[in-house]
Every structure is written in structure tokens, then in C-alpha cells.
Motif scaffolding. Structure first.
Motif, PDB file in Angstrom:
ATOM      1  N   ILE A 299       0.832  -1.200   0.000  1.00 20.00           N
ATOM      2  CA  ILE A 299       0.000   0.000   0.000  1.00 20.00           C
ATOM      3  C   ILE A 299       0.872   1.258   0.000  1.00 20.00           C
ATOM      4  N   ASP A 300       1.919   1.253   0.815  1.00 22.02           N
ATOM      5  CA  ASP A 300       2.817   2.412   0.829  1.00 22.02           C
ATOM      6  C   ASP A 300       3.469   2.622  -0.532  1.00 22.02           C
ATOM      7  N   ALA A 301       3.925   1.549  -1.163  1.00 26.41           N
ATOM      8  CA  ALA A 301       4.559   1.669  -2.480  1.00 26.41           C
ATOM      9  C   ALA A 301       3.572   2.197  -3.515  1.00 26.41           C
ATOM     10  N   ALA A 302       2.346   1.675  -3.473  1.00 25.25           N
ATOM     11  CA  ALA A 302       1.321   2.124  -4.415  1.00 25.25           C
ATOM     12  C   ALA A 302       0.996   3.597  -4.211  1.00 25.25           C
ATOM     13  N   GLU A 303       0.928   4.005  -2.963  1.00 23.90           N
ATOM     14  CA  GLU A 303       0.629   5.406  -2.673  1.00 23.90           C
ATOM     15  C   GLU A 303       1.730   6.334  -3.176  1.00 23.90           C
ATOM     16  N   LEU A 304       2.963   5.973  -2.942  1.00 24.86           N
ATOM     17  CA  LEU A 304       4.082   6.797  -3.394  1.00 24.86           C
ATOM     18  C   LEU A 304       4.089   6.934  -4.907  1.00 24.86           C
ATOM     19  N   LEU A 305       3.864   5.837  -5.627  1.00 23.93           N
ATOM     20  CA  LEU A 305       3.857   5.895  -7.084  1.00 23.93           C
ATOM     21  C   LEU A 305       2.654   6.668  -7.616  1.00 23.93           C
ATOM     22  N   THR A 306       1.501   6.489  -6.978  1.00 24.55           N
ATOM     23  CA  THR A 306       0.297   7.184  -7.443  1.00 24.55           C
ATOM     24  C   THR A 306       0.428   8.687  -7.282  1.00 24.55           C
ATOM     25  N   TYR A 307       0.842   9.132  -6.100  1.00 19.26           N
ATOM     26  CA  TYR A 307       0.897  10.580  -5.879  1.00 19.26           C
ATOM     27  C   TYR A 307       2.149  11.212  -6.475  1.00 19.26           C
ATOM     28  N   ARG A 308       3.162  10.404  -6.806  1.00 17.02           N
ATOM     29  CA  ARG A 308       4.243  10.934  -7.635  1.00 17.02           C
ATOM     30  C   ARG A 308       3.690  11.324  -9.001  1.00 17.02           C
ATOM     31  N   ALA A 309       2.895  10.442  -9.600  1.00 12.70           N
ATOM     32  CA  ALA A 309       2.321  10.718 -10.916  1.00 12.70           C
ATOM     33  C   ALA A 309       1.412  11.944 -10.881  1.00 12.70           C
ATOM     34  N   THR A 310       0.565  12.062  -9.859  1.00 10.04           N
ATOM     35  CA  THR A 310      -0.353  13.207  -9.809  1.00 10.04           C
ATOM     36  C   THR A 310       0.388  14.513  -9.565  1.00 10.04           C
ATOM     37  N   LYS A 311       1.411  14.465  -8.725  1.00 14.60           N
ATOM     38  CA  LYS A 311       2.190  15.678  -8.472  1.00 14.60           C
ATOM     39  C   LYS A 311       2.943  16.101  -9.730  1.00 14.60           C
ATOM     40  N   MET A 312       3.440  15.137 -10.500  1.00 18.22           N
ATOM     41  CA  MET A 312       4.092  15.454 -11.765  1.00 18.22           C
ATOM     42  C   MET A 312       3.111  16.106 -12.728  1.00 18.22           C
ATOM     43  N   TYR A 313       1.905  15.558 -12.819  1.00 21.15           N
ATOM     44  CA  TYR A 313       0.892  16.132 -13.695  1.00 21.15           C
ATOM     45  C   TYR A 313       0.567  17.568 -13.274  1.00 21.15           C
ATOM     46  N   ASP A 314       0.369  17.750 -11.989  1.00 22.31           N
ATOM     47  CA  ASP A 314       0.015  19.087 -11.503  1.00 22.31           C
ATOM     48  C   ASP A 314       1.151  20.086 -11.698  1.00 22.31           C
ATOM     49  N   ALA A 315       2.383  19.575 -11.854  1.00 19.82           N
ATOM     50  CA  ALA A 315       3.538  20.446 -12.112  1.00 19.82           C
ATOM     51  C   ALA A 315       3.744  20.688 -13.604  1.00 19.82           C
ATOM     52  N   GLY A 316       2.893  20.069 -14.458  1.00 21.37           N
ATOM     53  CA  GLY A 316       2.955  20.356 -15.880  1.00 21.37           C
ATOM     54  C   GLY A 316       3.324  19.195 -16.779  1.00 21.37           C
ATOM     55  N   ALA A 317       3.662  18.033 -16.224  1.00 20.06           N
ATOM     56  CA  ALA A 317       4.015  16.876 -17.055  1.00 20.06           C
ATOM     57  C   ALA A 317       2.763  16.259 -17.657  1.00 20.06           C
ATOM     58  N   ASP A 318       2.868  15.814 -18.913  1.00 16.14           N
ATOM     59  CA  ASP A 318       1.748  15.153 -19.568  1.00 16.14           C
ATOM     60  C   ASP A 318       2.284  14.416 -20.786  1.00 16.14           C
ATOM     61  N   GLY A 319       1.395  13.729 -21.509  1.00 16.65           N
ATOM     62  CA  GLY A 319       1.797  13.032 -22.716  1.00 16.65           C
ATOM     63  C   GLY A 319       2.855  11.987 -22.425  1.00 16.65           C
ATOM     64  N   LYS A 320       3.853  11.895 -23.301  1.00 14.91           N
ATOM     65  CA  LYS A 320       4.912  10.906 -23.144  1.00 14.91           C
ATOM     66  C   LYS A 320       5.694  11.110 -21.845  1.00 14.91           C
ATOM     67  N   ALA A 321       5.762  12.345 -21.369  1.00 18.01           N
ATOM     68  CA  ALA A 321       6.533  12.641 -20.156  1.00 18.01           C
ATOM     69  C   ALA A 321       5.912  12.029 -18.907  1.00 18.01           C
ATOM     70  N   LEU A 322       4.638  11.652 -19.000  1.00 17.12           N
ATOM     71  CA  LEU A 322       3.946  11.113 -17.829  1.00 17.12           C
ATOM     72  C   LEU A 322       3.518   9.663 -18.031  1.00 17.12           C
ATOM     73  N   MET A 323       3.693   9.136 -19.227  1.00 18.35           N
ATOM     74  CA  MET A 323       3.129   7.827 -19.552  1.00 18.35           C
ATOM     75  C   MET A 323       3.662   6.720 -18.652  1.00 18.35           C
ATOM     76  N   LYS A 324       4.972   6.679 -18.437  1.00 22.22           N
ATOM     77  CA  LYS A 324       5.566   5.631 -17.609  1.00 22.22           C
ATOM     78  C   LYS A 324       5.107   5.756 -16.165  1.00 22.22           C
ATOM     79  N   GLU A 325       5.128   6.953 -15.628  1.00 18.95           N
ATOM     80  CA  GLU A 325       4.768   7.158 -14.225  1.00 18.95           C
ATOM     81  C   GLU A 325       3.298   6.858 -13.970  1.00 18.95           C
ATOM     82  N   ALA A 326       2.417   7.261 -14.909  1.00 17.90           N
ATOM     83  CA  ALA A 326       0.988   6.956 -14.768  1.00 17.90           C
ATOM     84  C   ALA A 326       0.757   5.450 -14.861  1.00 17.90           C
ATOM     85  N   ALA A 327       1.487   4.779 -15.762  1.00 24.93           N
ATOM     86  CA  ALA A 327       1.359   3.325 -15.894  1.00 24.93           C
ATOM     87  C   ALA A 327       1.837   2.620 -14.632  1.00 24.93           C
TER      88      ALA A 327
END
Length: 396
Positions: A299-327
Motif C-alpha cells: 500500500i505504501d509503495a502504491a501510494e508513493l507511485l500514485t501521488y508521484r504521478a499526480t504531483k508530476m501532472y500538476d507540475a505540468g508533465a503530460d503526454g509521453k513525459a507522464l506515460m511511464k509514471e501513470a502506468a
């Protein structure tokens, strides 16, 4: 420490939305699960809209107390809703996935007509991607979207299945291959189709092992016509729109997985401390202790990866720059939900497989869909490896 990547404002928002859902969703969760009560779903959707929670993804439209609303907060909402009832969360997650391309790629008139009601909670949206012969391989779509210059309309012909909110949505974002192009990513085009359009039909809804209360079914288009301005973006630009939508959806599904996993974990830990076995608490047994530890770190690992992706998106990452992290977020959180639901049933024993003794069996059934919807775990691994092996094309 849970929510390591969240700040004080994020945590305060979690407390706020948790209280809201306890008031609006929790009393109706049983009706959604046991009676598949769509009126209960609509009630909570409307309440979310009135409270402004469906606007979290769109800072230009948001009117709440958060100074920097974004995907992080929409994912917190998803997590807290899935904790109580994943079927309900599927409904709003799908509606927001529909709102995303409308907000980014629709004309102002379309946004007023279709986006505003979704965000107000008075309308429901749906996304039409999957077909009988097309799942993860979206470039092989058979649905055709042709432009009729004589009438200045887009004409859609095709058959979509496994569509969340089918038959109850007010607007559908439909992906297909445009006029004069080969079935490929280059020809993919997206249009908005209202439920009132002539030529749209809903042959049937499906019965699933889990997610009871979430309506999923088929959508058929037969010479279905919409005005020219119902095009999203430009002709042939559908794959780029879809990629951005999937990044958004996979992060949201990370929240869904976390909610289901946390709910199962709480049931398991409570039972392990309460239940007496061989003269001591069940949790004192080494094999049970090991199960709890496995659930906790996942659960901790999943949370860290999930909110890393959302924080990246909110900082402006999208498209190919976010594909791996969102996956990664989607893969780990949804696999964790399945692991935790399975181990919880095992820890509870007979109580875990009966409806009379709690929600463990519901979580077990609900979790199974998570590693399939929004891109399978196998496709998530392909997207991850694709970034790490840039010089080769992986043969699926």
C-alpha cells in the motif's frame, strides 16, 4: 507514514472529502451494491457537483477553497470514494475521463453544452474506446468517423463494448478512424456524441462479478450524425487526445486501487487483532503477521507511485513525459488492491466469503476488474518498458 508526498493542504482536503463521502455515499453504499440503485448513484454525483468536487481537475473552473486544485485532489477523491464503494467511484471516474478531453479539446459551445453539466453533477459522461476486436490495441479500431461535407456533419458507424455508463450517460466521447485513413494511430479521431443523437443505440448492459451498481454495456452507432463542431481537436488528432486521457485515467485508477486496498487492509487488521485463535489473537500467528506486513508495504509503495504521478501532472508533465509514471501508478495500485483483497478474504476465512459477515467478499469481487480496466497490467508493463528500452520496439 502514509501520504508522504502530500502537503498539509492536501491532507486537510482528504479529511474534508472523507467527511463529505461519509455523509453522502456511505449511507447509500449498500443500496448501490445490493440493489444496484442508480438513483442512489445519481444522488451522490449531484451532491459532488454541487459541492464543487467534480471541478478539481480544472483550475480555471474551480470555485472551492483549494489554492492549487488538480489531479492530486481528484485522485484523493477517487481513493476515498473507492474505499467506500468502488462501483460508485467507477461512475465518477468515467465521467471525469469524459470531462477531460471536453475541457482540453472541445469548442466553447461544446464545453457549455456538455462539460458544464457533468461538472455540476447534473449529467454523466462516457468514453467509447473498446470494441469486439479491439481492447488494448486501440490503433486497430474498426469504428469509422466520416465527414459528410454536404451536410457538414460527422457520421459514426461502429460498435463499442465494455463502456462504463453506457445507456445512462448524457454524452459519449467516441474514438474511431477518420475518413480516408488506414486503421492506425494516425487516423484516430474523437467526436462528442450526445445521447439524444439519431443512430445511437444501446443493445445491452453486462452483468459483472463485481462493481455492482456500475452500469457497463454496449453502444452501437449506425449512421449516427453530429455537427462538424463536435470534433475534438482536429481530424487525426484522436490518439494524442486518448494518450492524455489515459494518463489522467490511470492516475485516477491508482487512487481507486489504493481505496480498495486500504479498505481491505483495515478489515484484515481489525480482524487479526480481534479474533482469538489457539488462545491468542490471530495476528500473533507468524503467517498472519507476514500477510499484514506484505499488505502494508505494498500500500505504501502504491501510494508513493500514485501521488508521484499526480504531483508530476500538476507540475505540468503530460503526454509521453507522464506515460511511464501513470502506468506504474496504475499497475502497482491495482495489483495491490487485488493482493490485499485476496489476503483479507484468506485471513477472515469463512467470514471472508459470505455477505453476512462484512464487505471482504465484495472487495474481492470489485478488485478483480482493476487490473483490466483502463489498460491491463500487461499493457502497463509494456508502457513502462517502452521508456526504458527506447532503441527497440517491443513485440507484444
Amino acid at each position: 507514514m502514509r501520504d508522504f508526498l502530500l502537503d498539509d493542504a492536501d491532507r486537510a482536503f482528504r479529511s474534508e472529502v472523507r467527511e463529505f463521502l461519509q455523509r453522502e455515499l456511505a449511507p447509500r453504499a449498500a443500496d448501490i451494491e445490493d440493489r444496484q440503485d442508480w438513483s442512489a448513484v445519481k444522488h451522490v454525483v449531484r451532491a459532488l457537483g454541487e459541492a464543487g468536487y467534480l471541478r478539481l481537475m480544472f483550475p480555471d473552473l474551480y470555485r472551492g477553497t483549494l489554492t492549487s486544485p488538480g489531479l492530486t485532489h481528484a485522485t484523493i477523491l477517487s481513493e476515498e470514494a473507492a474505499y467506500l464503494n468502488y462501483a460508485f467511484e467507477t461512475t465518477i471516474g468515467t465521467a471525469l475521463s469524459c470531462a477531460y478531453p471536453l475541457h482540453r479539446h472541445a469548442s466553447e459551445r461544446l464545453r457549455d453544452a456538455y462539460l458544464a453539466p457533468i461538472l455540476d453533477g447534473t449529467a454523466i459522461g462516457a468514453i467509447c474506446v473498446t470494441e469486439a476486436n479491439v481492447g488494448s490495441d486501440s490503433a486497430g479500431m474498426e469504428t469509422r468517423i466520416d465527414f459528410d461535407a454536404r451536410t457538414n456533419e460527422w457520421v459514426i458507424n461502429g460498435f463499442k463494448r465494455y463502456i462504463s455508463n453506457a445507456s445512462v450517460a448524457d454524452v459519449y466521447i467516441v474514438y474511431g478512424i477518420a475518413t480516408g485513413t488506414d486503421p492506425s494511430q494516425a487516423g484516430m479521431t474523437a467526436v462528442a456524441v450526445p445521447a439524444t443523437a439519431a443512430g445511437i443505440r444501446f443493445p445491452r448492459n453486462y452483468t459483472f462479478m463485481g462493481r455492482r451498481g456500475c452500469i457497463v454495456g454496449e453502444v452501437e452507432f449506425s449512421d449516427c450524425r453530429v455537427p462538424a463542431d463536435h470534433l475534438l481537436g482536429e481530424q487525426g488528432g484522436g490518439f494524442r487526445i486518448m494518450r492524455g486521457m489515459f494518463n489522467f485515467e490511470r492516475a485516477i485508477l491508482g487512487g481507486s486501487g489504493l481505496g480498495v486496498a486500504r479498505s481491505a487492509f483495515d478489515i484484515a487488521t481489525a480482524h487479526a487483532q480481534r479474533r482469538q485463535s489457539f488462545g491468542q489473537a490471530l495476528g500473533c500467528k507468524q503467517l498472519i503477521w507476514e500477510k499484514i506486513a506484505q499488505m502494508s508495504w505494498r500500500i505504501d509503495a502504491a501510494e508513493l507511485l500514485t501521488y508521484r504521478a499526480t504531483k508530476m501532472y500538476d507540475a505540468g508533465a503530460d503526454g509521453k513525459a507522464l506515460m511511464k509514471e501513470a502506468a506504474m501508478a496504475k499497475l502497482v495500485a491495482t495489483e495491490t488492491a487485488n493482493f490485499c483483497a485476496n489476503e483479507t478474504v484468506q485471513i477472515l476465512g469463512g467470514d471472508g466469503i459470505t455477505k453476512e459477515f462484512g464487505r471482504a467478499e465484495q472487495l474481492y469481487r470489485d478488485a478483480r476488474a482493476l487490473t483490466i480496466v483502463g489498460g491491463t497490467s500487461e499493457i502497463a508493463k509494456y508502457l513502462i518498458a517502452g521508456r526504458d528500452l527506447p532503441d527497440i520496439r517491443i513485440n507484444l
